[in-house]
Design a protein around this motif. Structure first.
Motif, short mmCIF file in Angstrom:
data_model
loop_
_atom_site.label_atom_id
_atom_site.label_comp_id
_atom_site.label_asym_id
_atom_site.label_seq_id
_atom_site.Cartn_x
_atom_site.Cartn_y
_atom_site.Cartn_z
N MET A 24 7.02 8.59 38.60
CA MET A 24 6.66 7.68 39.69
C MET A 24 7.87 6.93 40.21
O MET A 24 8.09 6.83 41.42
CB MET A 24 5.61 6.67 39.22
CG MET A 24 4.18 7.12 39.31
SD MET A 24 3.05 5.76 38.91
CE MET A 24 3.40 4.60 40.23
N LEU A 48 5.18 12.84 44.61
CA LEU A 48 4.76 11.51 44.19
C LEU A 48 3.23 11.36 44.07
O LEU A 48 2.76 10.71 43.14
CB LEU A 48 5.33 10.46 45.15
CG LEU A 48 5.02 8.99 44.84
CD1 LEU A 48 5.43 8.61 43.43
CD2 LEU A 48 5.70 8.08 45.86
N PRO A 49 2.42 11.94 44.96
CA PRO A 49 0.97 11.82 44.79
C PRO A 49 0.49 12.31 43.42
O PRO A 49 -0.44 11.74 42.84
CB PRO A 49 0.40 12.69 45.92
CG PRO A 49 1.46 12.67 46.96
CD PRO A 49 2.76 12.64 46.22
N LEU A 52 1.08 9.58 40.93
CA LEU A 52 0.13 8.48 41.13
C LEU A 52 -1.22 8.80 40.50
O LEU A 52 -1.85 7.95 39.86
CB LEU A 52 -0.03 8.21 42.63
CG LEU A 52 1.20 7.69 43.37
CD1 LEU A 52 0.94 7.66 44.87
CD2 LEU A 52 1.61 6.31 42.88
N ASN A 55 -0.97 8.88 36.63
CA ASN A 55 -0.87 7.52 36.10
C ASN A 55 -2.24 6.85 36.06
O ASN A 55 -2.58 6.14 35.10
CB ASN A 55 0.09 6.70 36.95
CG ASN A 55 0.30 5.31 36.39
OD1 ASN A 55 0.93 5.12 35.35
ND2 ASN A 55 -0.26 4.30 37.07
N LEU A 77 0.85 0.92 38.09
CA LEU A 77 -0.09 0.85 39.23
C LEU A 77 0.20 -0.36 40.10
O LEU A 77 0.21 -0.27 41.33
CB LEU A 77 -1.52 0.81 38.70
CG LEU A 77 -2.64 0.82 39.76
CD1 LEU A 77 -3.85 1.60 39.23
CD2 LEU A 77 -3.08 -0.59 40.12
N GLY A 80 3.44 0.14 42.01
CA GLY A 80 3.33 1.17 43.05
C GLY A 80 2.10 1.03 43.92
O GLY A 80 1.65 2.01 44.53
N TRP A 81 1.55 -0.19 43.99
CA TRP A 81 0.29 -0.40 44.71
C TRP A 81 0.38 0.04 46.17
O TRP A 81 -0.57 0.60 46.73
CB TRP A 81 -0.12 -1.87 44.63
CG TRP A 81 -1.46 -2.12 45.26
CD1 TRP A 81 -1.72 -2.77 46.43
CD2 TRP A 81 -2.72 -1.70 44.74
NE1 TRP A 81 -3.08 -2.79 46.68
CE2 TRP A 81 -3.72 -2.13 45.65
CE3 TRP A 81 -3.12 -1.00 43.60
CZ2 TRP A 81 -5.08 -1.88 45.45
CZ3 TRP A 81 -4.47 -0.75 43.41
CH2 TRP A 81 -5.42 -1.19 44.32
N TYR A 83 1.94 2.45 47.42
CA TYR A 83 1.86 3.90 47.54
C TYR A 83 0.45 4.40 47.24
O TYR A 83 0.01 5.41 47.80
CB TYR A 83 2.89 4.55 46.62
CG TYR A 83 4.29 4.17 47.04
CD1 TYR A 83 4.95 4.88 48.03
CD2 TYR A 83 4.93 3.06 46.49
CE1 TYR A 83 6.21 4.52 48.46
CE2 TYR A 83 6.19 2.68 46.91
CZ TYR A 83 6.83 3.42 47.90
OH TYR A 83 8.08 3.04 48.33
N TYR A 84 -0.29 3.69 46.39
CA TYR A 84 -1.70 4.02 46.19
C TYR A 84 -2.47 3.79 47.48
O TYR A 84 -3.40 4.51 47.80
CB TYR A 84 -2.29 3.19 45.05
CG TYR A 84 -2.00 3.76 43.68
CD1 TYR A 84 -2.75 4.82 43.17
CD2 TYR A 84 -0.96 3.26 42.90
CE1 TYR A 84 -2.48 5.36 41.92
CE2 TYR A 84 -0.67 3.78 41.65
CZ TYR A 84 -1.44 4.83 41.16
OH TYR A 84 -1.16 5.37 39.93
#
Length: 377
Positions: A24, A48-49, A52, A55, A77, A80-81, A83-84
């Motif tokens: 990530m 990257l997805p 995510l 994770n 999480l 990287g919020w 990106y979520y």
């Protein structure tokens, strides 16, 4: 023995979770690296997805185990919020404030209304259905990429069928494209007056290329909004390329050949869009008006292109949409490569991906914006 096995299993899962977190971190860093400087970053960012999702699965696993180790995926999480949010949007419907001034914008890569698609049975009917759907959509502004129109054709005189017939204003950035003198390119239609408009031709791109941007200043009942219609460099990957790669699995030589072909095209697209988005942003920064930037960006939300735009502009899907918002109507699922970005002075209250219109290789997207009152008002 059972206790030893449990300890080993716990250690293995912890190592795997740590590797996912590192994945990530590297992916997030690569999103910010210009492909023209280091092109492998584009491929890492595309993955990257996957990091995510894994994770999130680890978070659920440690939660079910009631282990303190859930701190690791939970921290990832939280970090990287953003990106979520690009991966999955969850928004509740908001009512437009009473008396607010609104602007609904539709963006659609029309795939030249399938005018050249001789394989599809009943092409004229398919084209007519697409044109009629666009022409009767209630949007105030239409940003159409891969637009196609022929003056001497009843079926394909789309300047008339979509614009003139309904009293719309237009700005066209097109080139004469085929033997029968058809117009191809980008067109902006508006029910509000277009004050001025122009074309942004990307460097190192042929003059007649479909990859360009057009902009128009639109007078919305006394307020001016600059709308950009964008078509960035294509991935240049056809459905057959993807299908050939899938079918080559099991044949090592053939799979290598097809994979290298796809990778080479992706690399060229990464680098071209890197340069194009910088040129686009330079123009946007000089706008004296709030802007809406929409179109076919040919890049996913985990790309350098998207990230550069998202650093300076909001994204209507993220702020007002729901789900994954996939816009590519092809063999690769869940790809969101069409977007609408916006600047301060505007606020999206609704966003929709129109899956009911599945006749192009892209799904149309629309968003409704509220023009926020100026500070002096």
């Amino acid at each position: 023995m059972a206790a030893t096995f449990k300890k080993i299993r716990r250690r293995v899962w912890l190592i795997l979770n740590t590797l996912v977190v590192l994945w990530m971190v590297v992916g997030v860093l690569c999103v910010q690296v210009p492909p023209s400087t280091f092109w492998p970053a584009g491929f890492i960012a595309m993955s990257l997805p996957g990091a995510l999702v894994f994770n999130l699965l680890f978070l659920i696993y440690w939660l079910l185990r009631r282990s303190w180790l859930l701190v690791l995926p939970l921290s990832a999480l939280m970090l990287g919020w953003e990106y979520y949010g690009r991966l999955l949007a969850i928004n509740f419907e908001n009512e437009v404030p009473e008396g607010a001034k609104t602007l609904q914008v539709l963006s659609f890569n029309t795939h030249i209304f399938n005018a050249y698609n001789k394989i599809v049975e009943g092409v004229p009917q398919v084209s007519n259905d697409m044109v009629d759907w666009v022409a009767t959509h209630p949007a105030d502004v239409f940003c159409l990429q891969e637009f196609y129109s022929r003056v001497n054709s009843v079926e394909f005189n789309n300047f008339n069928r979509i614009g003139t017939r309904y009293g719309k204003y237009k700005f066209a950035s097109t080139s004469v494209g085929d033997r029968i003198k058809a117009d191809l390119g980008i067109v902006i239609f508006s029910k509000y007056p277009i004050v001025q408009g122009n074309t942004i031709r990307f460097q190192n791109t042929p003059e007649r290329s479909a990859n360009r941007a057009a902009w128009a200043d639109i007078d919305v009942e006394g307020d001016t909004v600059r709308v950009y219609a964008v078509h960035l460099q294509s991935m240049s990957i056809k459905s057959e390329d993807i299908e050939n790669t899938y079918s080559a699995i099991g044949d090592e030589e053939s799979f290598k050949k097809e994979s290298r072909n796809v990778a080479r095209r992706l690399k060229g697209g990464f680098i071209a869009r890197d340069n194009q988005v910088q040129q686009l942003l330079e123009h946007i920064r000089e706008s004296p008006y709030p802007v809406i930037v929409c179109g076919d960006f040919n890049d996913i939300p985990f790309s350098y292109t998207y990230h550069q735009l998202a650093k300076e502009l909001g994204n209507a899907f993220v702020e007002a949409g729901n789900g994954v918002g996939a816009t590519y109507n092809g063999p690769l699922p869940f790809l969101r490569i069409d977007n609408q970005f916006y600047s301060p002075g505007l606020k999206p209250y609704a966003f929709e991906t129109h899956y009911e219109m599945g006749l192009s290789d892209h799904f149309p997207i629309s968003a409704t914006y509220v023009l926020e009152p100026k500070a002096t008002e």
